[in-house]
Design a protein around this motif. Sequence first.
Motif, PDB file in Angstrom:
ATOM      1  N   GLN A   1     -10.079   6.334   6.579  1.00  0.00           N
ATOM      2  CA  GLN A   1     -10.257   6.950   5.262  1.00  0.00           C
ATOM      3  C   GLN A   1      -9.641   6.100   4.160  1.00  0.00           C
ATOM      4  OE1 GLN A   1     -10.006  11.464   3.603  1.00  0.00           O
ATOM      5  NE2 GLN A   1      -8.124  10.680   4.495  1.00  0.00           N
ATOM      6  N   LYS A   2      -8.491   5.495   4.448  1.00  0.00           N
ATOM      7  CA  LYS A   2      -7.837   4.643   3.454  1.00  0.00           C
ATOM      8  C   LYS A   2      -8.655   3.392   3.142  1.00  0.00           C
ATOM      9  CE  LYS A   2      -3.190   6.084   4.873  1.00  0.00           C
ATOM     10  NZ  LYS A   2      -1.916   5.648   5.503  1.00  0.00           N
TER      11      LYS A   2
ATOM     12  N   THR B   1       0.834   5.890  -0.485  1.00  0.00           N
ATOM     13  CA  THR B   1       0.116   7.149  -0.621  1.00  0.00           C
ATOM     14  C   THR B   1       0.754   7.971  -1.730  1.00  0.00           C
ATOM     15  OG1 THR B   1      -0.513   7.171   1.702  1.00  0.00           O
ATOM     16  CG2 THR B   1      -0.555   9.283   0.555  1.00  0.00           C
TER      17      THR B   1
ATOM     18  N   PRO C   1       0.839  -1.199   0.000  1.00  0.00           N
ATOM     19  CA  PRO C   1       0.000   0.000   0.000  1.00  0.00           C
ATOM     20  C   PRO C   1       0.869   1.242   0.000  1.00  0.00           C
ATOM     21  CG  PRO C   1       0.015  -1.019   2.174  1.00  0.00           C
ATOM     22  CD  PRO C   1       0.719  -1.968   1.258  1.00  0.00           C
TER      23      PRO C   1
ATOM     24  N   TYR D   1      -4.027  10.389  -2.651  1.00  0.00           N
ATOM     25  CA  TYR D   1      -4.653   9.101  -2.988  1.00  0.00           C
ATOM     26  C   TYR D   1      -3.894   7.983  -2.276  1.00  0.00           C
ATOM     27  CZ  TYR D   1      -6.874  11.707  -6.782  1.00  0.00           C
ATOM     28  OH  TYR D   1      -7.595  12.621  -7.514  1.00  0.00           O
ATOM     29  N   HIS D   2      -4.627   6.985  -1.863  1.00  0.00           N
ATOM     30  CA  HIS D   2      -4.017   5.817  -1.229  1.00  0.00           C
ATOM     31  C   HIS D   2      -4.205   4.610  -2.145  1.00  0.00           C
ATOM     32  CE1 HIS D   2      -2.518   3.267   1.979  1.00  0.00           C
ATOM     33  NE2 HIS D   2      -3.567   2.476   1.842  1.00  0.00           N
TER      34      HIS D   2
ATOM     35  N   ARG E   1      -4.043   0.657  -2.744  1.00  0.00           N
ATOM     36  CA  ARG E   1      -4.077  -0.610  -1.990  1.00  0.00           C
ATOM     37  C   ARG E   1      -4.796  -1.666  -2.809  1.00  0.00           C
ATOM     38  NH1 ARG E   1      -9.137  -1.818   0.195  1.00  0.00           N
ATOM     39  NH2 ARG E   1     -10.587  -0.084   0.587  1.00  0.00           N
TER      40      ARG E   1
ATOM     41  N   CYS F   1      -8.211  10.407  -0.716  1.00  0.00           N
ATOM     42  CA  CYS F   1      -8.077  10.774   0.701  1.00  0.00           C
ATOM     43  C   CYS F   1      -7.913  12.287   0.813  1.00  0.00           C
ATOM     44  CB  CYS F   1      -6.873  10.069   1.321  1.00  0.00           C
ATOM     45  SG  CYS F   1      -6.977   8.276   1.312  1.00  0.00           S
TER      46      CYS F   1
ATOM     47  N   ASP G   1      -2.020  11.015   6.811  1.00  0.00           N
ATOM     48  CA  ASP G   1      -1.388   9.747   6.466  1.00  0.00           C
ATOM     49  C   ASP G   1      -1.745   8.641   7.451  1.00  0.00           C
ATOM     50  OD1 ASP G   1       0.334   8.359   4.638  1.00  0.00           O
ATOM     51  OD2 ASP G   1       1.786   8.238   6.286  1.00  0.00           O
TER      52      ASP G   1
ATOM     53  N   GLU H   1      -6.395   5.734   8.930  1.00  0.00           N
ATOM     54  CA  GLU H   1      -6.593   4.400   8.363  1.00  0.00           C
ATOM     55  C   GLU H   1      -8.040   4.177   7.925  1.00  0.00           C
ATOM     56  OE1 GLU H   1      -4.164   2.376   7.657  1.00  0.00           O
ATOM     57  OE2 GLU H   1      -2.782   3.897   8.433  1.00  0.00           O
TER      58      GLU H   1
END
Length: 416
Positions: free
Chosen positions: A96-97, A17, A15, A30-31, A33, A86, A91, A94
């Motif tokens: 939100q991710k 960012t 994962p 943006y994240h 994953r 996001c 950062d 979690e």
Amino acid sequence: MHYNLLVTMTTALNPSTHIITLKENSTTHYHLRGLRQQQHDIQRWTQFCASVFAYKPSPPPPEYFARHFYNDPRCDASLVRVMIHCPNAADNDEAQKMTGEIVSSVRIFRRTLSTGGSNSGGATIEAGGIGEVCTSPDHQRRGLSKILLKDAINIMSTTSCDGVGDSGGMSCSLLHANPEFRPVYNKVGGYECVPSKWSLVPIELNKLVINSTDGTNKWTTRQAIFPQDVSQLKALHTEYSEKRLITITRSTEYWTNYVSAELGESLWVLEDNASIVAWLSIRKRGDRYQLREFGADFGNKHSISNVISFALKRLLGVALQQIGEDVHVDSDKKVSLLLPTFIVSDMQQEKLNGATNEVGSILVDDCLLFDNDSVVEENDDGWMYVVFDKSEPNVLELTMRAKDPVPHLIWPTDSF
């Protein structure tokens, strides 16, 4: 619709960012994953894909993407790579991710390719297919798909990645792209086009047969029955396609779960005394039809020497009638059929062999559906490959070598 998830969960792969600078010099986060192996996460993704493709004349619903995922025996949620918007830019957020808006997607399909059997020693290649590439209109032109594609290539080409399980170590990758996107895939991922040879032929409806039996109960056409027919279909497909072509190999589970769901009642079989001789499925594409699936028994146990032509005449009749074409002996209508060129060559060879048919075999002219002058070449240059493992058979080299090139064909049934 409820699905049962039967695959083993793997952890999210690498994962990360990403901070994207927008035109007004502001930034957004943006994240990246993989999907979690949870029905809610997968459902959000299917709904996202359907929303992006909603502009199409016949837009695929969320169930389409769910079917492709859950019916795939090798599905792995962590190989569905997504970008989560996001906007809060925290950062350590979690939640939100995990629950933020999905705005871009690339899926890796685990597949095994044949290399043409006798032409290439019967070797197979582990491959990663790229599909379901889409980005929300509000987040396009920000390079998200390029980031996801590079991430996918890293996963596919890496022999051992932390948390990957058995997801790495693919020898090559393949995808299908429209002409305007091919330069992008070549520049970003090094993908190169591998042509598939197709031909367009006119079919006269009055030459087709729509009777379910031939009056002797020897030859019968019927819809395929799953899972009862899987054993015969798998064995015949291996001989007809996998040992002759570069194509996707099919396991028993793949036939039972994926092929049956994709083709449903459109798959027809021709039997000789309860033994499957051939099978066929077609689909309508604009003002023409395409052979989506076909195979035949090349064995010598049947009383016909022109099995391809004989089977197409009967299976096309019932398949076209099912779709709504008025198939009868008095019809003067023709339809256009797109089919792999190697099948055209098979039928042409049957015609050449017709003069030496033994007494009792059915004459080739009885099943001839078109003349050679009516065949129009219409190749598909959209399939693209990139090779990771140079020690494995190379698809590009196999198809382009001067001596005994291996034909390349991904059946539409197997497309992603």
